[in-house]
Design a protein around this motif. Structure first.
Motif, PDB file in Angstrom:
ATOM      1  N   GLU A 139       8.002   7.763 -12.128  1.00 31.20           N
ATOM      2  CA  GLU A 139       9.061   7.469 -11.162  1.00 31.20           C
ATOM      3  C   GLU A 139       8.506   6.690  -9.981  1.00 31.20           C
ATOM      4  OE1 GLU A 139      12.813   7.439  -9.399  1.00 31.20           O
ATOM      5  OE2 GLU A 139      12.251   8.093 -11.413  1.00 31.20           O
ATOM      6  N   ALA A 140       7.332   7.093  -9.491  1.00 34.78           N
ATOM      7  CA  ALA A 140       6.659   6.420  -8.379  1.00 34.78           C
ATOM      8  C   ALA A 140       5.169   6.699  -8.512  1.00 34.78           C
ATOM      9  CB  ALA A 140       7.177   6.922  -7.036  1.00 34.78           C
ATOM     10  N   VAL A 141       4.342   5.785  -7.993  1.00 34.53           N
ATOM     11  CA  VAL A 141       2.893   5.924  -8.100  1.00 34.53           C
ATOM     12  C   VAL A 141       2.281   5.829  -6.707  1.00 34.53           C
ATOM     13  CG1 VAL A 141       0.775   4.978  -9.091  1.00 34.53           C
ATOM     14  CG2 VAL A 141       2.901   4.905 -10.419  1.00 34.53           C
ATOM     15  N   TRP A 142       1.420   6.796  -6.397  1.00 37.24           N
ATOM     16  CA  TRP A 142       0.659   6.807  -5.155  1.00 37.24           C
ATOM     17  C   TRP A 142      -0.825   6.783  -5.503  1.00 37.24           C
ATOM     18  CZ3 TRP A 142       2.543   8.421   0.019  1.00 37.24           C
ATOM     19  CH2 TRP A 142       3.947   8.484   0.094  1.00 37.24           C
ATOM     20  N   LEU A 143      -1.623   6.169  -4.622  1.00 34.57           N
ATOM     21  CA  LEU A 143      -3.073   6.146  -4.792  1.00 34.57           C
ATOM     22  C   LEU A 143      -3.696   6.897  -3.626  1.00 34.57           C
ATOM     23  CD1 LEU A 143      -5.460   5.124  -6.457  1.00 34.57           C
ATOM     24  CD2 LEU A 143      -5.380   2.981  -5.175  1.00 34.57           C
ATOM     25  N   ALA A 144      -4.473   7.928  -3.941  1.00 30.25           N
ATOM     26  CA  ALA A 144      -5.059   8.770  -2.903  1.00 30.25           C
ATOM     27  C   ALA A 144      -6.291   8.109  -2.307  1.00 30.25           C
ATOM     28  CB  ALA A 144      -5.428  10.136  -3.476  1.00 30.25           C
ATOM     29  N   HIS A 145      -6.483   8.292  -0.998  1.00 29.25           N
ATOM     30  CA  HIS A 145      -7.722   7.860  -0.340  1.00 29.25           C
ATOM     31  C   HIS A 145      -8.828   8.823  -0.755  1.00 29.25           C
ATOM     32  CE1 HIS A 145     -10.591   6.663   2.712  1.00 29.25           C
ATOM     33  NE2 HIS A 145      -9.784   5.691   3.106  1.00 29.25           N
ATOM     34  N   PRO A 146     -10.014   8.320  -1.103  1.00 29.56           N
ATOM     35  CA  PRO A 146     -11.063   9.228  -1.591  1.00 29.56           C
ATOM     36  C   PRO A 146     -11.713  10.081  -0.510  1.00 29.56           C
ATOM     37  CG  PRO A 146     -11.897   6.984  -1.474  1.00 29.56           C
ATOM     38  CD  PRO A 146     -10.427   6.903  -1.168  1.00 29.56           C
ATOM     39  N   GLY A 148     -10.072  11.509   2.410  1.00 23.96           N
ATOM     40  CA  GLY A 148      -9.239  12.335   3.271  1.00 23.96           C
ATOM     41  C   GLY A 148      -7.846  12.526   2.708  1.00 23.96           C
ATOM     42  N   PRO A 149      -7.047  13.389   3.336  1.00 28.10           N
ATOM     43  CA  PRO A 149      -5.730  13.766   2.801  1.00 28.10           C
ATOM     44  C   PRO A 149      -4.625  12.774   3.139  1.00 28.10           C
ATOM     45  CG  PRO A 149      -6.158  15.008   4.789  1.00 28.10           C
ATOM     46  CD  PRO A 149      -7.380  14.149   4.560  1.00 28.10           C
ATOM     47  N   VAL A 150      -4.815  11.525   2.784  1.00 29.14           N
ATOM     48  CA  VAL A 150      -3.763  10.522   2.923  1.00 29.14           C
ATOM     49  C   VAL A 150      -3.673   9.747   1.615  1.00 29.14           C
ATOM     50  CG1 VAL A 150      -4.022  10.275   5.430  1.00 29.14           C
ATOM     51  CG2 VAL A 150      -5.328   8.784   3.899  1.00 29.14           C
ATOM     52  N   ALA A 151      -2.547   9.055   1.420  1.00 26.03           N
ATOM     53  CA  ALA A 151      -2.330   8.308   0.188  1.00 26.03           C
ATOM     54  C   ALA A 151      -1.412   7.132   0.469  1.00 26.03           C
ATOM     55  CB  ALA A 151      -1.739   9.212  -0.889  1.00 26.03           C
ATOM     56  N   TYR A 152      -1.240   6.275  -0.553  1.00 22.00           N
ATOM     57  CA  TYR A 152      -0.491   5.034  -0.379  1.00 22.00           C
ATOM     58  C   TYR A 152       0.451   4.824  -1.564  1.00 22.00           C
ATOM     59  CZ  TYR A 152      -4.556   4.732   2.577  1.00 22.00           C
ATOM     60  OH  TYR A 152      -5.538   5.043   3.497  1.00 22.00           O
ATOM     61  N   PRO A 153       1.749   4.674  -1.299  1.00 21.06           N
ATOM     62  CA  PRO A 153       2.664   4.319  -2.392  1.00 21.06           C
ATOM     63  C   PRO A 153       2.430   2.864  -2.788  1.00 21.06           C
ATOM     64  CG  PRO A 153       3.830   4.338  -0.291  1.00 21.06           C
ATOM     65  CD  PRO A 153       2.438   4.793  -0.003  1.00 21.06           C
ATOM     66  N   VAL A 154       2.319   2.608  -4.082  1.00 19.93           N
ATOM     67  CA  VAL A 154       2.000   1.256  -4.538  1.00 19.93           C
ATOM     68  C   VAL A 154       2.976   0.806  -5.616  1.00 19.93           C
ATOM     69  CG1 VAL A 154      -0.456   1.345  -3.957  1.00 19.93           C
ATOM     70  CG2 VAL A 154       0.294   2.167  -6.192  1.00 19.93           C
ATOM     71  N   VAL A 155       3.198  -0.501  -5.633  1.00 21.99           N
ATOM     72  CA  VAL A 155       3.902  -1.149  -6.737  1.00 21.99           C
ATOM     73  C   VAL A 155       2.822  -1.743  -7.634  1.00 21.99           C
ATOM     74  CG1 VAL A 155       5.457  -3.014  -7.390  1.00 21.99           C
ATOM     75  CG2 VAL A 155       5.936  -1.659  -5.334  1.00 21.99           C
ATOM     76  N   LEU A 156       2.765  -1.274  -8.877  1.00 22.50           N
ATOM     77  CA  LEU A 156       1.722  -1.732  -9.795  1.00 22.50           C
ATOM     78  C   LEU A 156       2.139  -3.044 -10.454  1.00 22.50           C
ATOM     79  CD1 LEU A 156       0.845   1.668 -11.526  1.00 22.50           C
ATOM     80  CD2 LEU A 156      -0.505   0.457  -9.792  1.00 22.50           C
ATOM     81  N   ARG A 157       1.231  -4.018 -10.437  1.00 26.18           N
ATOM     82  CA  ARG A 157       1.472  -5.296 -11.117  1.00 26.18           C
ATOM     83  C   ARG A 157       0.234  -5.677 -11.910  1.00 26.18           C
ATOM     84  NH1 ARG A 157       4.184  -6.926  -6.031  1.00 26.18           N
ATOM     85  NH2 ARG A 157       6.411  -7.108  -6.486  1.00 26.18           N
ATOM     86  N   ASP A 158       0.426  -6.037 -13.160  1.00 23.75           N
ATOM     87  CA  ASP A 158      -0.682  -6.604 -13.920  1.00 23.75           C
ATOM     88  C   ASP A 158      -0.812  -8.074 -13.551  1.00 23.75           C
ATOM     89  OD1 ASP A 158       1.399  -7.843 -15.248  1.00 23.75           O
ATOM     90  OD2 ASP A 158       1.055  -6.833 -17.165  1.00 23.75           O
TER      91      ASP A 158
END
Length: 278
Positions: A139-146, A148-158
């Motif tokens: 449904e949605a993809v987030w990438l975690a910061h290695p 600390g406790p923060v993350a980023y919602p991303v739109v994946l594109r090849d």
């Protein structure tokens, strides 16, 4: 007779005014060079010497990472932990390069918000099939910061999706090209100049990626392209996913306050798929 003569003189006067107006020279057109877009700002410090060659970091060096910024971790997200070419979801392990595992993983993440948690040793080139499954099924993809406790919602594109995005008619088309020697900040009208005109916009400093200066460069671009809402990160495919996740933090000036609303993350197209690199 006098009245006719006066009328004739008045008409002649009007005609002279019309003729004079018609003969008046039009103002010259703006020269073509005035239609060129305004030049990009520069990250170079006036009078500064070119950057030195990368060297090991020392404790006396300034902090190049800056404060840890991002969004809070998404609540109730399904955690997908990276481990090379394998991923772990709860107690289950998948190898997305295997078609059967890719199908099982797609069913597992379908309809979920997914938090991708990078380890220290997984490279982008190992994640092609994983990110394709997540792009198509989650449904949605987030990438975690290695770190600390923060993350980023991303739109994946090849790669093909990234090329299609570049061809859209929109101002800016801002992207961060992330290489081993630093960050290239590129726009639809050229790259953001840095201290070395022949080098990246934001070179590595003390052997480390300079997130502080990258954040400043993105702020300059936001001031130049005020209506641009999306930003693409294009990491070298031989780079660790964790390093790319750290770079995403440069888009934030404070917790929960991004410069650009949409973060695009470019990953390598799976080998043999349409549009994949040779």
């Amino acid at each position: 007779m006098a009245a006719t003569s006066a009328a004739t003189q008045a008409l002649a006067g009007v005609l002279l005014v019309v003729v004079a107006a018609g003969c008046r020279e039009e103002p010259p057109a703006e020269p073509l060079k005035s239609l060129k877009p305004a030049p990009l700002p520069s990250l170079a410090v006036p009078g500064a010497a070119p950057p030195e060659a990368p060297r090991p970091a020392s404790r006396s060096e300034g902090d190049v990472a800056g404060p840890l910024q991002g969004e809070p971790l998404p609540a109730s997200a399904l955690r997908v932990a990276l481990a090379g070419e394998r991923v772990r979801v709860g107690e289950e392990t998948f190898e997305p390069a295997r078609p059967d595992d890719a199908t099982r993983l797609a069913q597992r993440v379908k309809g979920h918000t997914v938090l991708v948690v990078p380890d220290a040793d997984t490279f982008l080139v190992q994640t092609s099939e994983l990110f394709t499954v997540l792009r198509d099924s989650a449904e949605a993809v987030w990438l975690a910061h290695p770190d600390g406790p923060v993350a980023y919602p991303v739109v994946l594109r090849d790669e093909a999706g990234f090329r299609a995005w570049l061809q859209e008619v929109a101002p800016g088309k801002l992207r961060i090209i992330m290489r081993a020697d630093g960050f290239e900040l590129t726009t639809s009208v050229g790259k953001l100049p840095g201290p070395d005109p022949n080098g990246p916009s934001v070179p590595v400093r003390a052997g480390r990626q300079d997130i502080v200066t990258l954040r400043r460069g993105l702020g300059l671009l936001k001031g130049r392209f005020k209506t641009s809402e999306d930003l693409c990160l294009v990491p070298s495919f031989g780079m660790e996913v964790a390093q790319a996740a750290r770079a995403l933090g440069a888009n934030f000036t404070a917790p929960g306050e991004p410069l650009f609303d949409t973060l695009c993350f470019v990953y390598p197209t799976p080998h043999g798929a349409p549009g994949s690199s040779p």
